[in-house]
Design a protein around this motif. Structure first.
Motif, PDB file in Angstrom:
ATOM      1  N   MET A  39     -45.138  58.269  32.665  1.00 23.28           N
ATOM      2  CA  MET A  39     -44.810  56.974  32.065  1.00 23.28           C
ATOM      3  C   MET A  39     -43.300  56.750  32.076  1.00 23.28           C
ATOM      4  O   MET A  39     -42.824  55.657  32.437  1.00 23.28           O
ATOM      5  N   LEU A  40     -42.527  57.762  31.699  1.00 25.53           N
ATOM      6  CA  LEU A  40     -41.071  57.628  31.718  1.00 25.53           C
ATOM      7  C   LEU A  40     -40.564  57.351  33.130  1.00 25.53           C
ATOM      8  O   LEU A  40     -39.653  56.539  33.330  1.00 25.53           O
ATOM      9  N   VAL A  99     -48.464  48.149  38.860  1.00 24.84           N
ATOM     10  CA  VAL A  99     -48.668  49.566  38.557  1.00 24.84           C
ATOM     11  C   VAL A  99     -47.621  50.074  37.573  1.00 24.84           C
ATOM     12  O   VAL A  99     -47.953  50.678  36.551  1.00 24.84           O
ATOM     13  N   SER A 100     -46.330  49.809  37.890  1.00 24.58           N
ATOM     14  CA  SER A 100     -45.247  50.385  37.100  1.00 24.58           C
ATOM     15  C   SER A 100     -45.109  49.757  35.718  1.00 24.58           C
ATOM     16  O   SER A 100     -44.513  50.358  34.825  1.00 24.58           O
ATOM     17  N   VAL A 101     -45.643  48.536  35.543  1.00 28.06           N
ATOM     18  CA  VAL A 101     -45.544  47.861  34.240  1.00 28.06           C
ATOM     19  C   VAL A 101     -46.824  48.034  33.430  1.00 28.06           C
ATOM     20  O   VAL A 101     -46.779  48.339  32.236  1.00 28.06           O
ATOM     21  N   LEU A 102     -47.982  47.846  34.068  1.00 30.00           N
ATOM     22  CA  LEU A 102     -49.240  47.896  33.320  1.00 30.00           C
ATOM     23  C   LEU A 102     -49.686  49.324  33.018  1.00 30.00           C
ATOM     24  O   LEU A 102     -50.229  49.587  31.938  1.00 30.00           O
ATOM     25  N   LEU A 103     -49.461  50.254  33.955  1.00 29.60           N
ATOM     26  CA  LEU A 103     -49.902  51.629  33.725  1.00 29.60           C
ATOM     27  C   LEU A 103     -49.223  52.269  32.512  1.00 29.60           C
ATOM     28  O   LEU A 103     -49.898  52.979  31.753  1.00 29.60           O
ATOM     29  N   PRO A 104     -47.904  52.070  32.288  1.00 31.84           N
ATOM     30  CA  PRO A 104     -47.310  52.620  31.067  1.00 31.84           C
ATOM     31  C   PRO A 104     -47.967  52.122  29.786  1.00 31.84           C
ATOM     32  O   PRO A 104     -48.063  52.874  28.806  1.00 31.84           O
ATOM     33  N   ALA A 129     -38.183  53.811  37.097  1.00 30.19           N
ATOM     34  CA  ALA A 129     -38.202  53.357  38.487  1.00 30.19           C
ATOM     35  C   ALA A 129     -38.296  51.840  38.575  1.00 30.19           C
ATOM     36  O   ALA A 129     -37.597  51.206  39.377  1.00 30.19           O
ATOM     37  N   SER A 130     -39.158  51.238  37.766  1.00 26.02           N
ATOM     38  CA  SER A 130     -39.310  49.784  37.807  1.00 26.02           C
ATOM     39  C   SER A 130     -38.026  49.086  37.386  1.00 26.02           C
ATOM     40  O   SER A 130     -37.625  48.072  37.970  1.00 26.02           O
ATOM     41  N   THR A 131     -37.344  49.627  36.374  1.00 20.54           N
ATOM     42  CA  THR A 131     -36.085  49.041  35.934  1.00 20.54           C
ATOM     43  C   THR A 131     -35.022  49.141  37.016  1.00 20.54           C
ATOM     44  O   THR A 131     -34.289  48.184  37.289  1.00 20.54           O
ATOM     45  N   GLU A 132     -34.944  50.297  37.657  1.00 17.20           N
ATOM     46  CA  GLU A 132     -33.935  50.501  38.698  1.00 17.20           C
ATOM     47  C   GLU A 132     -34.161  49.560  39.875  1.00 17.20           C
ATOM     48  O   GLU A 132     -33.217  48.953  40.398  1.00 17.20           O
ATOM     49  N   CYS A 146     -31.262  43.611  24.191  1.00 18.36           N
ATOM     50  CA  CYS A 146     -30.648  43.430  25.514  1.00 18.36           C
ATOM     51  C   CYS A 146     -31.003  44.589  26.424  1.00 18.36           C
ATOM     52  O   CYS A 146     -31.284  44.400  27.617  1.00 18.36           O
ATOM     53  N   PHE A 147     -30.999  45.801  25.872  1.00 18.08           N
ATOM     54  CA  PHE A 147     -31.333  46.982  26.661  1.00 18.08           C
ATOM     55  C   PHE A 147     -32.814  47.010  27.020  1.00 18.08           C
ATOM     56  O   PHE A 147     -33.195  47.250  28.166  1.00 18.08           O
ATOM     57  N   SER A 148     -33.667  46.760  26.030  1.00 18.16           N
ATOM     58  CA  SER A 148     -35.109  46.854  26.238  1.00 18.16           C
ATOM     59  C   SER A 148     -35.636  45.779  27.178  1.00 18.16           C
ATOM     60  O   SER A 148     -36.505  46.037  28.018  1.00 18.16           O
ATOM     61  N   LEU A 149     -35.120  44.560  27.054  1.00 15.32           N
ATOM     62  CA  LEU A 149     -35.590  43.439  27.879  1.00 15.32           C
ATOM     63  C   LEU A 149     -34.783  43.267  29.164  1.00 15.32           C
ATOM     64  O   LEU A 149     -35.100  42.388  29.967  1.00 15.32           O
ATOM     65  N   SER A 150     -33.737  44.104  29.346  1.00 13.41           N
ATOM     66  CA  SER A 150     -32.845  43.977  30.505  1.00 13.41           C
ATOM     67  C   SER A 150     -32.239  42.578  30.593  1.00 13.41           C
ATOM     68  O   SER A 150     -32.090  42.012  31.680  1.00 13.41           O
ATOM     69  N   VAL A 151     -31.907  42.025  29.438  1.00 14.85           N
ATOM     70  CA  VAL A 151     -31.274  40.711  29.402  1.00 14.85           C
ATOM     71  C   VAL A 151     -29.798  40.856  29.753  1.00 14.85           C
ATOM     72  O   VAL A 151     -29.135  41.784  29.301  1.00 14.85           O
TER      73      VAL A 151
END
Length: 384
Positions: free
Chosen positions: A205-206, A58-63, A211-214, A110-115
């Motif tokens: 979307m934001l 939900v949190s990845v595909l819906l955005p 939330a998914s990142t956290e 690094c920020f966008s991919l959370s690497v």
């Protein structure tokens, strides 16, 4: 004169104090929102990998769906072509030969991919042993790139519409960071038909992205702790709740009226550069301490030998990745110059800020000119 969206965001939502150490009480809407987010984070992690997989769908595909909807709506607006031309039609190829371009690209990736934060490694640990992680990595990178391009087109097409409504050029309405997400873009949305719908989709979307990142980042930290012993693993809920409470308490500073300044400082230091430092440390340990030969043998054992010329050139055990991990990425990261954020109060600010880009100068202008302790009766008497 300021726009209604900027007035609402700055005076009713943020309501900032005079400086970094002028806390001036609690910003209750921010505190309540933060509380809800941390409760959802703790519940999401406690439910385990199965529920996290469902949450991710939900949190990845819906955005992606929301971005596509906003993109379609944006390109149908009058003036959208001006925004898209400014976004894609005026490339400056000379920037490719500037080191700062590649450094900023590395920080953004690094920020966008959370690497470097351990989130992707934590999620990958739930996969089957024979899972093709190389394929998954490509899917993540391609998906993130497409998301960025389509999202950028959605934003700039809308900014083109806003520029036409104001009767100004597109660069005059282009902003970054909080101003873009909470001031400029919402202002453009208010001038569309059904503004409540587009506002809901955009901010939902934001919320999903944040939330998914956290959840992923906190789960990665907790996994490092309760995977150390059986006792900790059997008391997973205690570990998760304890760390969520710790981070929740740490976040109190952001829910004060000085939270805006603390957010900007953390965003400047931690959002991208901390990830770059972590990635460099990982690359040094893996490629030089553990040894790049061992890494290549491990990859070969997992994926087998390359079976075609293409896989030999850019496959999982190609020298392309080895050279990048050993030389290119560490050198780019080491050349980053955004370690320190210069304050306007520093005596050296006028001299050093002369070399800043226009964007960084604009960012620095948002910082306070003085700290609270620089004011007061004694200061006023001295001035008199």
């Amino acid at each position: 004169m300021i726009s209604a969206t900027e007035q609402y965001f700055m005076r009713h939502i943020i309501n900032p104090s005079s400086g970094l150490y002028d806390f001036s009480g609690i910003n209750w809407p921010i505190l309540i929102s933060m509380t809800v987010c941390w409760i959802l984070t703790a519940l999401g992690i406690l439910k385990g990998a199965k529920i996290m997989g469902k949450i991710s769908y939900v949190s990845v595909l819906l955005p992606y769906f929301i971005v596509i909807v906003l993109f379609i709506r944006g390109i149908t607006l009058p003036g959208a072509s001006d925004g898209l031309y400014y976004y894609l039609g005026k490339p400056d190829y000379s920037k490719l030969f500037v080191t700062k371009t590649w450094i900023e690209a590395l920080i953004q990736l690094c920020f966008s991919l959370s690497v470097g934060n351990g989130g992707l490694i934590s999620l990958a640990s739930y996969s089957p042993k024979n899972n093709n992680v190389f394929r998954d990595a490509l899917i993540v990178i391609i998906g993130d790139t497409l998301m960025s391009l389509i999202g950028g087109a959605a934003v700039f097409s809308t900014l083109g519409f806003l520029a036409q409504q104001r009767g100004v050029a597109v660069p005059d309405v282009v902003k970054s960071g909080l101003s873009l997400a909470f001031v400029v873009y919402p202002e453009a949305i208010t001038q569309m038909p059904l503004p409540w719908l587009w506002s809901f989709l955009f901010f939902f979307m934001l919320f999903l992205l944040g939330a998914s990142t956290e959840i992923v980042l906190v789960d990665g930290l907790c996994a490092c702790i309760y995977d150390q012993s059986r006792k900790a693993r059997n008391n997973k809920w205690k570990v998760v709740i304890a760390w969520c409470l710790v981070f929740y308490v740490c976040g109190f500073v952001f829910s004060t009226r000085a939270g805006m300044y603390w957010f900007e400082m953390f965003d400047e230091y931690a959002a991208g550069f901390s990830s770059v430092c972590a990635v460099v440390a990982e690359l040094v340990v893996v490629m030089f301490v553990y040894g790049f030969r061992n890494v290549r043998e491990d990859i070969k054992q997992m994926f087998g030998k390359s079976k075609s010329c293409l896989s030999k050139a850019i496959g999982p055990n190609s020298w392309y990745f080895t050279i990048n991990w050993m030389i290119v990425s560490p050198l780019l990261a080491a050349a980053a110059k955004t370690v320190f954020m210069l304050q306007k109060q520093h005596a050296s600010y006028p001299r050093i800020s002369e070399g800043y880009s226009d964007e960084k100068k604009a960012f620095q202008q948002e910082l306070p000119d003085k700290e609270p302790w620089d004011e007061g009766p004694e200061k006023e008497q001295n001035s008199a």
